[in-house]
Design an enzyme around this catalytic site. Sequence first.
Site, mmCIF file in Angstrom:
data_model
loop_
_atom_site.group_PDB
_atom_site.id
_atom_site.type_symbol
_atom_site.label_atom_id
_atom_site.label_comp_id
_atom_site.label_asym_id
_atom_site.label_seq_id
_atom_site.Cartn_x
_atom_site.Cartn_y
_atom_site.Cartn_z
ATOM 1 N N MET A 1 0.817 -1.207 0.000
ATOM 2 C CA MET A 1 0.000 0.000 0.000
ATOM 3 C C MET A 1 0.861 1.271 0.000
ATOM 4 S SD MET A 1 -2.909 -1.101 2.805
ATOM 5 C CE MET A 1 -3.934 0.351 2.533
ATOM 6 N N HIS A 2 0.238 2.371 -0.436
ATOM 7 C CA HIS A 2 0.739 3.738 -0.255
ATOM 8 C C HIS A 2 1.889 4.145 -1.176
ATOM 9 C CE1 HIS A 2 -1.640 3.297 3.332
ATOM 10 N NE2 HIS A 2 -0.719 2.640 4.008
ATOM 11 N N ASP B 1 -2.675 -4.859 -0.032
ATOM 12 C CA ASP B 1 -2.234 -6.132 0.560
ATOM 13 C C ASP B 1 -3.023 -6.513 1.802
ATOM 14 O OD1 ASP B 1 -1.082 -4.128 2.128
ATOM 15 O OD2 ASP B 1 0.974 -4.843 1.893
#
Length: 498
Positions: free
Chosen positions: A81-82, A239
Amino acid sequence: MAYVLGIDLGTSSLKGLLMTEKGDVVGAASAAYPILTPQTGFSEQEPDQWLEAAKKVIAELIQKTPDMTTKLQGISFSGQMHSLVVLDENKQSIRPAILWNDVRTTKQCQEITEKAGDLVLGLTKNIALEGFTLPKILWIQENESENWEKVRYMMLPKDYLGFWLTGTFATDFSDAAGTLLLDIAKKEWAQPILDNFNIPVERLPKLFESQDQIGILTDDVKALFGFEVDVPVFAGGADNACAAVGSGIIQDGAGMCSIGTSGVFLSFENDALADYQGKLHLFNHAAKGDYYSMGVTLAAGNSLDWFKNTFAADQSFPELLGGIADLKPGADGLLFTPYIVGERTPHVDSQIRGAFIGIDTHHTLTHFAKAVLEGITFSLKDSQVMMETVAGRHFDRIVSVGGGAKNPDWLQMQADIFNATIVNLTVEQGPGLGAAMLAAIGAGWFDNAAEAAAVFVHYKDEFTPNLEHVAAYAKLYALYSQVYGVTKNLSHDLLALN
């Protein structure tokens, strides 16, 4: 026999899981890649290394299962992520991706909070932290203006794979929720936030449900691997959202404890109404229409890795942890706080550092090892307690995944500290399994995540709380909860001297 492929693009490696309609794993492969650290606090990766890893994994799976080229009915993804990927007008990477664990953006987080903190919290249900995507975008704006002028596409890691496979510029709601740019209730890019920070919406991907088809393999990709049929590609998910799907966390009351490099305690949420004021994350789920909340321990497995590599490098993990079950709860008076790289939940504090409390001459390596496991689990319990007190959640049963699900003594410890039955999975690759399930739903094998879970998700072991240990750990957790306040100022001052 038809197949679906779940691809998990992690921080250290890419994994592929090939599965049948019966939920059987017929092939698994992985390929690693490095993390780049050009400066202290920087964490980056070259997106093309993800593509090379994907090529290796798909080729290996085809070698193991040759009829995959004619019987693959879907591909989907789970992704870290991110992390921010930026491409130019020629669809070429402009600079290395800035990863979720990069901490260069403290200044940008302060700017977001000062300029639009309430707006961001209100629309995204999260506060500005270094891990999120928006601060990374602002960092490029402020520090690499020439690169910012070139940016035409901004995306997340798994979406770069989807872009390569299909040519479609797309993301899903669960991954978009971790950018600080999504109105998670309306499920659209938050234009007021984009306006505040001069981000053109056309540079952001089109939004899809995780199970939605974003395209089919391009002719070039089909030729590269020898696919003889058109293969649908589905959006996939973040995820943690995929791990939740792959763990069966798709109904109220379900919880998950995930211990990897970082640690996550996650709860299913029916809607976006839970108000944690940013102290816990609230995101869109990869299961269509649902949400989940989660708290994060920044150094979960990382704490155990650090301890082993520093003090017991010559021992295997089974050797290091072999005697912990012989010790009573509390490691004979030794407490550990896993703040070795700062902390996120419930203490948003990049400057706090870890501690051992109560060291005595009779303490051995095994005492310290047990204290490390207890400290990691106490830190995750912080998130459980917040969910129970703020949102009235109650957890009778928690699915444990990742490294923390491999050791039976640690699993029993989780049951005792969380005071809940702990189960683990027969297929350990939770995110990859969730991605495969999303592909199966998208391919029409199932109508929804619940139907897919009934076939794909199976539990292996069950650990019930030892009531005597539950009582002991309740007292120890009360002491653990005091350590942050006692060590905060001293920790900050020590760090400032370095």
